[in-house]
Design an enzyme around this catalytic site. Structure first.
Site, short mmCIF file in Angstrom:
data_model
loop_
_atom_site.label_atom_id
_atom_site.label_comp_id
_atom_site.label_asym_id
_atom_site.label_seq_id
_atom_site.Cartn_x
_atom_site.Cartn_y
_atom_site.Cartn_z
N LYS A 44 0.85 -1.20 0.00
CA LYS A 44 0.00 0.00 0.00
C LYS A 44 0.88 1.25 0.00
O LYS A 44 1.93 1.27 0.67
CB LYS A 44 -0.85 -0.06 1.28
CG LYS A 44 -1.67 1.16 1.56
CD LYS A 44 -2.93 1.17 0.74
CE LYS A 44 -3.63 2.52 0.81
NZ LYS A 44 -4.21 2.92 -0.47
N GLY A 71 -8.38 7.33 -0.38
CA GLY A 71 -7.69 8.54 0.07
C GLY A 71 -6.33 8.25 0.65
O GLY A 71 -5.85 8.95 1.54
N CYS A 128 -0.63 12.07 -7.06
CA CYS A 128 -0.97 12.86 -5.86
C CYS A 128 -0.82 14.35 -6.15
O CYS A 128 0.06 14.76 -6.88
CB CYS A 128 -0.04 12.53 -4.71
SG CYS A 128 0.21 10.80 -4.53
N ILE A 190 -1.68 0.56 -15.53
CA ILE A 190 -2.18 1.87 -15.23
C ILE A 190 -2.69 1.96 -13.78
O ILE A 190 -2.97 0.93 -13.16
CB ILE A 190 -3.34 2.29 -16.18
CG1 ILE A 190 -4.51 1.32 -16.11
CG2 ILE A 190 -2.84 2.44 -17.57
CD1 ILE A 190 -5.74 1.75 -16.92
N ASN A 191 -2.83 3.17 -13.29
CA ASN A 191 -3.53 3.42 -12.04
C ASN A 191 -5.03 3.48 -12.37
O ASN A 191 -5.42 3.31 -13.53
CB ASN A 191 -3.03 4.74 -11.43
CG ASN A 191 -3.05 4.69 -9.91
OD1 ASN A 191 -4.04 4.22 -9.32
ND2 ASN A 191 -2.01 5.15 -9.28
N GLY A 216 -10.51 -2.92 -12.04
CA GLY A 216 -11.12 -4.21 -12.35
C GLY A 216 -11.23 -4.45 -13.85
O GLY A 216 -10.76 -3.64 -14.66
N GLY A 243 -7.23 -4.78 -14.16
CA GLY A 243 -8.25 -5.78 -14.45
C GLY A 243 -7.75 -7.20 -14.65
O GLY A 243 -8.46 -8.03 -15.22
C1 LIG Z 1 -8.71 -0.11 -2.92
C2 LIG Z 1 -7.59 0.33 -3.81
C3 LIG Z 1 -6.49 1.03 -3.28
C4 LIG Z 1 -5.43 1.44 -4.10
N1 LIG Z 1 -4.36 2.11 -3.55
C5 LIG Z 1 -3.30 2.45 -4.35
C6 LIG Z 1 -2.14 3.08 -3.79
O1 LIG Z 1 -2.01 3.30 -2.58
N2 LIG Z 1 -1.12 3.43 -4.65
C7 LIG Z 1 -1.20 3.17 -6.01
O2 LIG Z 1 -0.25 3.51 -6.73
N3 LIG Z 1 -2.28 2.55 -6.54
C8 LIG Z 1 -3.32 2.19 -5.75
N4 LIG Z 1 -4.41 1.55 -6.30
C9 LIG Z 1 -4.42 1.25 -7.76
C10 LIG Z 1 -4.02 -0.21 -8.04
O3 LIG Z 1 -2.72 -0.47 -7.57
C11 LIG Z 1 -4.12 -0.53 -9.54
O4 LIG Z 1 -3.25 0.32 -10.26
C12 LIG Z 1 -5.54 -0.36 -10.09
O5 LIG Z 1 -6.51 -0.78 -9.16
C13 LIG Z 1 -5.75 -1.11 -11.41
O6 LIG Z 1 -5.53 -2.50 -11.24
P1 LIG Z 1 -6.73 -3.56 -10.96
O7 LIG Z 1 -7.77 -3.32 -11.99
O8 LIG Z 1 -6.07 -4.91 -11.03
O9 LIG Z 1 -7.24 -3.26 -9.57
C14 LIG Z 1 -5.47 1.15 -5.49
C15 LIG Z 1 -6.57 0.44 -6.02
C16 LIG Z 1 -7.62 0.03 -5.20
C17 LIG Z 1 -8.76 -0.74 -5.82
#
Ligand SMILES: Cc1cc2nc3c(=O)[nH]c(=O)nc-3n(C[C@H](O)[C@H](O)[C@H](O)COP(=O)(O)O)c2cc1C
Length: 311
Positions: A44, A71, A128, A190-191, A216, A243
Site C-alpha cells: 500500500k 484517500g 498525488c 495503469i492506475n 477491475g 483488471g
Molecule cells: C482499494 C484500492 C487502493 C489502491 N491504492 C493504491 C495506492 O495506494 N497506490 C497506487 O499507486 N495505486 C493504488 N491503487 C491502484 C491499483 O494499484 C491498480 O493500479 C488499479 O486498481 C488497477 O488495477 P486492478 O484493476 O487490477 O485493480 C489502489 C486500487 C484500489 C482498488
C-alpha cells in the site's frame, strides 16, 4: 520452465506482482497465499506521516469492477519500517514500496529512507496533488514528472525505481518517455481511471468523496492498449496493471509488451488470485511448448509498428 523476468537490474522469479493498495502489507493475505510463490509484493502507498484516508463509503461495486476513494490511508513511513518491512523480509519475494508525497522533497525523503532500509524497488505513485504547484498532478504534467523522477533517482543508490503512470493523459507514450529519460528503471501502468456513480433512490453519489478511481476488468482493454503503446515508446521494462483476474489476462498483458504484471482488484474477489496466476501461467506455457516466459513479451502479432515520431 524459466519464469524469471527482469525489472531493470532486479530479477523476479516470476512476473506476478501484487498491485499497491489491494494487498495491504502482505500479512493480510498470508493465510490465503504463500508469499514465497510471488514475484514481488507491492505494498500500500506509504507517505511520510500516517494518513486516515477519506470518509466512508469509499468503495462501491460497478459493472465489471469497482470504484474506490480510499484517500491513500496508510501507516506512514516510521511504522512501515518498524513493523511491516521486517515481516515482509521473511519471505523469498521481492518487496516493492509504493510511495506518495505532496512535494518533490517528500518523495525524496521517503525514497532515501527506503533506500537505506534495503527495499528492492520503489514505485512512485505520481497521481498525488503537488500542493506547492496549486494542485497540479505530477502524473499529468510532463515537466513536473520529469523533475520528480530525476530528483528521486538522484536520491537512491541501489534501489530500482519504478514510475507508476497515470492513465489520465492524452499521450501515454510521451509520459512513458519522459519518465525513462529522467532515469526511471521501469514503468508500471495503469492506475485507476477517474469515475463516478450515483444512487438513483437517494440522488447521492455512491462515494462520500463523490468521485473515485475505477478498477477491475472494466478497465482492462484500456490498460492493455496503454501498455502496448508505452512499451513501444521506451526500452525500459513495463509492468502491466488493470483488471487482471487470472493467468490468461496476465498473458494478454505480456503479449502486449509487459515484462511483469500486477493483480489488484482480483485479490478482493479471489484472495488466492496471485498464486493461482503463477500456476496458470506455467500451464499455459506448457500447453504452448514454451520453456522461457521472456519469449512471449511483446509478441502480439499483426499490429502496425509504433511510430515514435508521434510522441
Ligand atoms: C482499494 C484500492 C487502493 C489502491 N491504492 C493504491 C495506492 O495506494 N497506490 C497506487 O499507486 N495505486 C493504488 N491503487 C491502484 C491499483 O494499484 C491498480 O493500479 C488499479 O486498481 C488497477 O488495477 P486492478 O484493476 O487490477 O485493480 C489502489 C486500487 C484500489 C482498488
Amino acid at each position: 520452465m524459466d519464469l524469471t523476468v527482469h525489472i531493470g537490474r532486479l530479477p523476479l522469479k516470476n512476473p506476478v506482482m501484487t498491485a499497491s493498495g489491494t494487498f495491504g502489507y502482505g500479512e493480510e493475505y498470508a493465510e490465503f497465499v504463500d508469499l514465497n510463490l510471488l514475484g514481488a509484493v507491492v505494498v500500500k502507498g506509504i507517505s511520510l506521516n500516517p494518513k486516515e484516508g477519506n470518509p466512508s463509503p469509499r468503495i462501491c461495486e460497478t459493472p465489471c469492477g469497482m470504484m474506490n476513494a480510499i484517500g491513500l490511508q496508510n501507516v506512514g513511513l516510521k511504522k512501515f519500517l518498524k513493523e511491516k518491512l521486517p515481516y515482509l523480509r521473511q519471505f523469498d519475494t521481492r518487496v516493492v514500496v509504493n510511495i506518495l508525497g505532496n512535494t518533490i522533497q517528500e518523495y525524496v525523503r521517503l525514497a532515501k529512507a527506503l533506500d537505506g532500509a534495503g527495499v528492492d524497488a520503489i514505485e512512485l505513485n505520481v497521481s498525488c496533488p503537488n500542493v506547492k504547484k496549486g494542485g497540479i498532478l505530477f502524473g499529468t504534467d510532463l515537466r513536473a514528472l520529469a523533475r520528480l523522477v530525476t530528483r528521486v533517482k538522484q536520491s537512491v543508490s541501489s534501489t530500482v525505481l519504478i514510475t507508476k503512470l497515470s492513465p489520465n493523459v492524452s499521450s501515454i507514450p510521451g509520459f512513458a518517455k519522459a519518465a525513462e529519460d529522467a532515469g526511471s528503471d521501469a514503468l508500471s501502468l495503469i492506475n485507476t481511471i477517474p469515475a463516478m456513480a450515483i444512487n438513483i433512490e437517494t440522488w447521492k453519489p455512491k462515494l462520500a468523496n463523490v468521485t473515485g478511481g475505477l478498477s477491475g476488468p472494466a478497465i482492462r482493454p484500456v490498460a492493455v492498449r496503454m501498455v502496448w503503446e508505452a512499451s513501444r515508446a521506451v526500452s525500459i521494462p513495463v509492468i502491466g496493471v488493470g483488471g487482471i483476474m487470472h493467468a490468461d489476462d496476465a498473458i494478454e498483458f505480456m503479449l502486449a509488451g509487459a515484462s511483469a504484471i500486477q493483480i489488484g482488484t482480483g485479490n478482493f474477489l479471489n484472495p488466492g488470485a496471485t498464486a493461482q496466476a503463477v500456476s496458470g501461467i506455467v500451464t499455459y506455457l506448457e500447453r504452448k511448448g514454451i520453456s522461457n516466459i521472456r519469449e512471449i513479451i511483446g509478441r502480439v502479432d499483426g499490429t502496425a509498428p509504433h511510430n515514435n515520431t508521434d510522441d
